[in-house]
Design an enzyme around this catalytic site. Structure first.
Site, short mmCIF file in Angstrom:
data_model
loop_
_atom_site.label_atom_id
_atom_site.label_comp_id
_atom_site.label_asym_id
_atom_site.label_seq_id
_atom_site.Cartn_x
_atom_site.Cartn_y
_atom_site.Cartn_z
N CYS A 114 19.53 77.77 93.32
CA CYS A 114 18.22 77.38 93.81
C CYS A 114 18.19 75.96 94.37
O CYS A 114 17.32 75.63 95.18
CB CYS A 114 17.17 77.54 92.71
SG CYS A 114 17.06 79.23 92.06
N HIS A 250 10.93 73.76 94.99
CA HIS A 250 11.49 75.09 94.81
C HIS A 250 10.41 75.97 94.20
O HIS A 250 9.75 75.59 93.23
CB HIS A 250 12.71 75.00 93.88
CG HIS A 250 13.20 76.32 93.39
ND1 HIS A 250 13.41 77.38 94.24
CD2 HIS A 250 13.51 76.77 92.15
CE1 HIS A 250 13.84 78.42 93.54
NE2 HIS A 250 13.89 78.07 92.27
N ASN A 280 10.43 83.85 93.94
CA ASN A 280 11.54 82.89 93.92
C ASN A 280 12.62 83.39 94.87
O ASN A 280 13.29 84.38 94.59
CB ASN A 280 12.08 82.76 92.50
CG ASN A 280 13.19 81.73 92.37
OD1 ASN A 280 13.75 81.27 93.36
ND2 ASN A 280 13.54 81.39 91.13
#
Length: 323
Positions: A114, A250, A280
């Site tokens: 990520c 993020h 996500n």
């Protein structure tokens, strides 16, 4: 010349299929209320058979190039962040290069999950600042749906597929109002491997594996690490949190976004949130959210923004950018 890497274009791409929480609830033991309360997620996009990390990345790049008014053949560097490449090798970046019709440029992948886009941006910005590149595509692209355990309701509801890309170009900071990447700080701590990982790989199981996560522990580390690294990056850039126009984080969990903003004393209204629509998307989430906010007019030239992310490993980082 104060050589800066300036963001001149943004782009993104999402798979055609959009999946709601209600649709997921037909497949696993969950509900829209359960997912929204714990994560803020309402929708995610899932890649179809003909949609891959590379095809999504190429589509995002075309949009970014159009935004920047730059021809693909003017690009001399491609850095692609992904944990879900089309193949073990070659790098997905080289596939994107071919799709864009670029015969020769530096092209490589970065694997930091990520946080990958922050790592990729740092690598590209360093090469531009050093004079070894003048114009780069920096990409985050993922097809996490391919590594999810669709029987694990604790993880399969959290992730989606997508891609985001930016064009960065060398400019003289002294002449352009000090626009560009001002400071980046990156970290990693491999002791936390077992909190967020994939249980497979070419060198161990010979399989792709599935994503595994201990969500509560990840949440705790994320809030502390992200607030700290954002503070480090702002200090390195010589800026105060009060000067920040927008935070582009993020997009892992709405509660993490809120908690991180509070810890830094930032107005939550200054945080770009797309997790409700995209879930996500790992390395793609920061450039995806950035593109959304640029195109809807919230982020404007001259704005001071902070990009931040944390991912498996753990890896984490933040970058301060003058748009």
């Amino acid at each position: 010349m104060t050589r800066r890497a300036v963001i001149t274009g943004t782009g993104s791409a999402l798979p055609e299929r959009r999946v709601s929480n209600a649709e997921l609830a037909e497949q696993v033991d969950t509900s829209d209320e359960w997912i929204v309360e714990r994560t803020g997620i309402r929708f995610r996009h899932i890649a179809g058979p003909d949609e891959t990390t590379a095809t999504l990345a190429a589509a995002a790049c075309r949009a970014a190039l159009a935004s920047a008014g730059v021809a693909a053949t003017d690009i001399d560097l491609i850095v692609l962040a992904t944990a879900t490449p089309d193949q073990t090798f070659p790098a997905a970046a080289t596939k994107v290069q071919a799709m864009l019709g670029i015969d020769d440029c530096v092209a490589f992948d970065v694997a930091a999950v990520c946080s990958g886009f922050l790592y990729a941006l740092s690598a590209a910005e360093s090469m531009i600042r050093a004079g070894s590149a003048d114009r780069a595509l920096v990409i985050g692209s993922e097809t996490f749906s391919r590594i999810l355990d669709w029987e694990d309701r604790g993880t399969c509801v959290l992730f989606g597929d997508g891609a985001g890309a930016i064009v960065i170009e060398a400019q003289d900071g002294a002449e352009n109002g000090d626009r560009g990447v001002l400071a980046t700080r990156l970290h990693a701590d491999g002791r936390h491997n077992d909190l967020l990982y994939v249980d497979g790989g070419p060198s161990t199981t010979g399989t792709v594996g599935k994503l595994r996560m201990k969500g509560r522990e990840v949440f705790r580390h994320a809030v502390v690490n992200l607030a700290a690294v954002m503070g480090e990056a702002l200090e390195a850039a010589g800026e105060e949190a009060s000067a920040v126009d927008w935070v582009v984080p993020h997009q892992a969990n709405a509660r993490i976004l809120d908690a991180t903003a509070k810890k830094l004393g930032l107005d939550p209204a200054k945080v770009i949130v797309t997790v409700d629509q995209h879930a996500n998307t790992s390395a793609a989430s920061v450039p995806l959210a950035l593109d959304v906010a640029v195109r809807d007019g919230r982020i404007k030239p001259g704005d001071l923004i902070v990009l931040e992310a944390m991912g498996g490993g753990f890896t984490w980082g933040a970058s301060v950018v003058r748009m």
